[in-house]
Design a protein around this motif. Sequence first.
Motif, short mmCIF file in Angstrom:
data_model
loop_
_atom_site.label_atom_id
_atom_site.label_comp_id
_atom_site.label_asym_id
_atom_site.label_seq_id
_atom_site.Cartn_x
_atom_site.Cartn_y
_atom_site.Cartn_z
N SER A 157 54.89 85.35 5.43
CA SER A 157 54.67 83.99 4.83
C SER A 157 55.81 83.12 5.48
CB SER A 157 54.57 83.91 3.34
OG SER A 157 54.57 82.59 2.83
N ILE A 158 55.32 81.78 5.73
CA ILE A 158 56.29 80.90 6.28
C ILE A 158 56.86 79.82 5.27
CG2 ILE A 158 55.42 80.98 8.51
CD1 ILE A 158 54.29 78.40 8.36
N THR A 159 56.34 79.92 4.08
CA THR A 159 56.54 78.85 2.99
C THR A 159 57.86 79.91 2.06
OG1 THR A 159 54.84 79.71 1.59
CG2 THR A 159 54.50 77.98 3.13
N GLY A 160 58.44 78.81 1.52
CA GLY A 160 59.26 79.54 0.52
C GLY A 160 60.45 80.44 0.65
N ILE A 161 60.89 80.29 2.31
CA ILE A 161 61.96 80.93 2.77
C ILE A 161 63.50 80.21 2.21
CG2 ILE A 161 63.33 81.69 4.75
CD1 ILE A 161 60.80 81.82 6.09
N PRO A 162 64.12 80.73 1.52
CA PRO A 162 65.49 80.24 1.11
C PRO A 162 66.48 79.97 1.92
CG PRO A 162 65.30 82.53 0.03
CD PRO A 162 63.92 82.06 0.85
N ASP A 163 67.37 78.98 1.98
CA ASP A 163 68.47 78.84 2.91
C ASP A 163 69.37 80.31 3.25
OD1 ASP A 163 67.65 76.29 3.66
OD2 ASP A 163 68.92 75.40 2.35
N ARG A 164 69.66 80.96 1.94
CA ARG A 164 70.47 81.77 2.20
C ARG A 164 69.87 83.11 2.90
NH1 ARG A 164 68.08 82.73 -2.95
NH2 ARG A 164 66.98 84.94 -3.49
N ASP A 165 68.52 83.14 3.03
CA ASP A 165 67.96 84.08 3.88
C ASP A 165 68.12 83.92 5.30
OD1 ASP A 165 67.24 85.74 1.62
OD2 ASP A 165 65.01 85.29 1.78
N LEU A 166 68.02 82.60 5.65
CA LEU A 166 68.10 82.15 6.82
C LEU A 166 69.38 82.25 7.21
CD1 LEU A 166 67.03 80.35 9.20
CD2 LEU A 166 68.01 78.47 8.14
N TYR A 167 70.65 82.09 6.56
CA TYR A 167 71.96 82.64 7.08
C TYR A 167 72.11 83.95 7.12
CZ TYR A 167 72.78 77.65 5.83
OH TYR A 167 72.71 76.31 5.63
N LEU A 168 71.39 84.74 6.11
CA LEU A 168 71.69 86.24 6.16
C LEU A 168 70.89 86.92 7.47
CD1 LEU A 168 72.44 88.60 4.56
CD2 LEU A 168 70.33 88.64 3.35
N VAL A 169 69.47 86.13 7.93
CA VAL A 169 69.21 86.73 9.03
C VAL A 169 69.87 86.54 10.45
CG1 VAL A 169 67.04 86.46 10.60
CG2 VAL A 169 66.60 86.61 8.18
N GLY A 170 70.57 85.35 10.21
CA GLY A 170 71.34 85.01 11.32
C GLY A 170 72.58 85.77 11.57
N GLY A 171 73.27 86.12 10.35
CA GLY A 171 74.48 87.15 10.53
C GLY A 171 73.83 88.56 10.82
N THR A 172 72.88 89.06 10.20
CA THR A 172 72.59 90.42 10.32
C THR A 172 71.92 90.46 11.94
OG1 THR A 172 71.51 90.33 8.17
CG2 THR A 172 70.65 92.13 9.70
N GLY A 173 71.44 89.47 12.44
CA GLY A 173 70.89 89.55 13.90
C GLY A 173 72.15 89.64 14.79
N LEU A 174 73.13 88.77 14.60
CA LEU A 174 74.44 88.69 15.26
C LEU A 174 75.04 90.29 15.33
CD1 LEU A 174 75.85 85.33 14.71
CD2 LEU A 174 74.85 86.09 16.74
N LEU A 175 75.23 90.78 13.93
CA LEU A 175 75.72 92.04 13.85
C LEU A 175 75.07 93.05 14.57
CD1 LEU A 175 77.81 94.06 12.22
CD2 LEU A 175 76.00 94.15 10.44
N THR A 176 73.67 93.16 14.45
CA THR A 176 72.76 94.02 15.17
C THR A 176 72.97 93.91 16.87
OG1 THR A 176 71.06 93.95 13.69
CG2 THR A 176 70.49 94.66 15.76
N LEU A 177 73.17 92.61 17.15
CA LEU A 177 73.28 92.69 18.76
C LEU A 177 74.81 93.10 19.13
CD1 LEU A 177 71.63 89.09 19.48
CD2 LEU A 177 70.73 91.38 19.96
N GLY A 178 75.66 92.81 18.36
CA GLY A 178 77.05 93.37 18.52
C GLY A 178 77.33 94.71 18.61
N LEU A 179 76.47 95.49 17.64
CA LEU A 179 76.46 97.06 17.71
C LEU A 179 75.80 97.40 18.81
CD1 LEU A 179 75.63 97.72 13.85
CD2 LEU A 179 78.05 98.06 15.01
N MET A 180 74.75 96.96 19.21
CA MET A 180 74.07 97.26 20.47
C MET A 180 74.85 97.11 21.81
SD MET A 180 70.03 96.38 20.01
CE MET A 180 70.44 94.80 19.36
N LEU A 181 75.64 95.90 21.82
CA LEU A 181 76.40 95.79 22.91
C LEU A 181 77.70 96.63 23.10
CD1 LEU A 181 77.11 93.92 25.30
CD2 LEU A 181 78.44 92.52 23.91
N ALA A 182 78.28 97.01 21.65
CA ALA A 182 79.40 97.88 21.73
C ALA A 182 79.01 99.38 22.24
CB ALA A 182 80.02 97.98 20.46
#
Length: 306
Positions: A131-156
């Motif tokens: 669902s694209i409705t009702g996405i809280p701002d905290r989830d947006l930041y959490l997704v961004g942080g988790t995505g960067l962590l995942t990409l960082g681990l893969m690079l390392a």
Amino acid sequence: MSITDFLTDLFNPDLAFLPKALAIAVMSSVVCGVVGCYVVLRGMAFIGDAVAHAVFPGLAVAFVLQGSLVLGGAVAGVATALMIAVFAQNRRLKEDSLIGVFLVATFALGIVIISQAPGYAGSLQQFLFGSITGIPDRDLYLVGGTGLLTLGLMLALHKELVAVSLDREMSRAIGLPVFWLDIVLYVLVTLAVVISLQTIGNILVLALLIIPAATARLLTDRLGAMMLLAPITGGASAVLGLYLSWSYDTPVGGTIVLVATAAFLTSWLFAPRHGLLTKRWRRPRGAAFGEHIPASDPSYDALCAD
């Protein structure tokens, strides 16, 4: 709807959920595209499906407690991935059998948990199909942080993960910690799945892991190029899919997957080296008369070279 109208809606304050949905869709598609390269190389699409179901109990608990769905799903998925990795050390049962056991068990547990919440039927549909409705701002930041962590681990750990994906026995022989690298890969798949759930849903999230990476695999024999093309394909599919979904009032997750599938089919037919029609057009004339034309697939050597 024209592209101009779509861009206008993106900046409309009354439609604040739309740019958040676009951001999460693109971020999750990019992360899934990169992680999916390891999944495709290793031929472990089943683990992606298992993890997608394994996060469901965490989503259910987070929903009942009104907590973060992303965090709840991540905890459940990582816990299940660790259990699969540990149980897989007993060679009496193959890994796919254990994955099947945990897949159905965790999904059933999630259904039981969420059924205890009032109005769970609507919530269940949201979890399964996104669902694209009702996405809280905290989830947006959490997704961004988790995505960067995942990409960082893969690079390392890129070289180690590639080595294990291509040849587990050789990796073990040269002293790589295969067991711990398995766990890392399972965790990375879990994180990629979790951040994709809210826009594409539990049922279709496997598509983001597999389809862009499989498309890139058809387009190139180089791993570096593959890991660049896969997130580009995934991100472009997310943008175009959301645009078409918003224009024609179709489900977001399904539309994104169909766009990605169209890209895969196009590559399957017209890829420069491995496309079905391309091969026929480039086939030597003698092949039409039944001559034996020797062929070799240099993709493995090319991947190892990276």
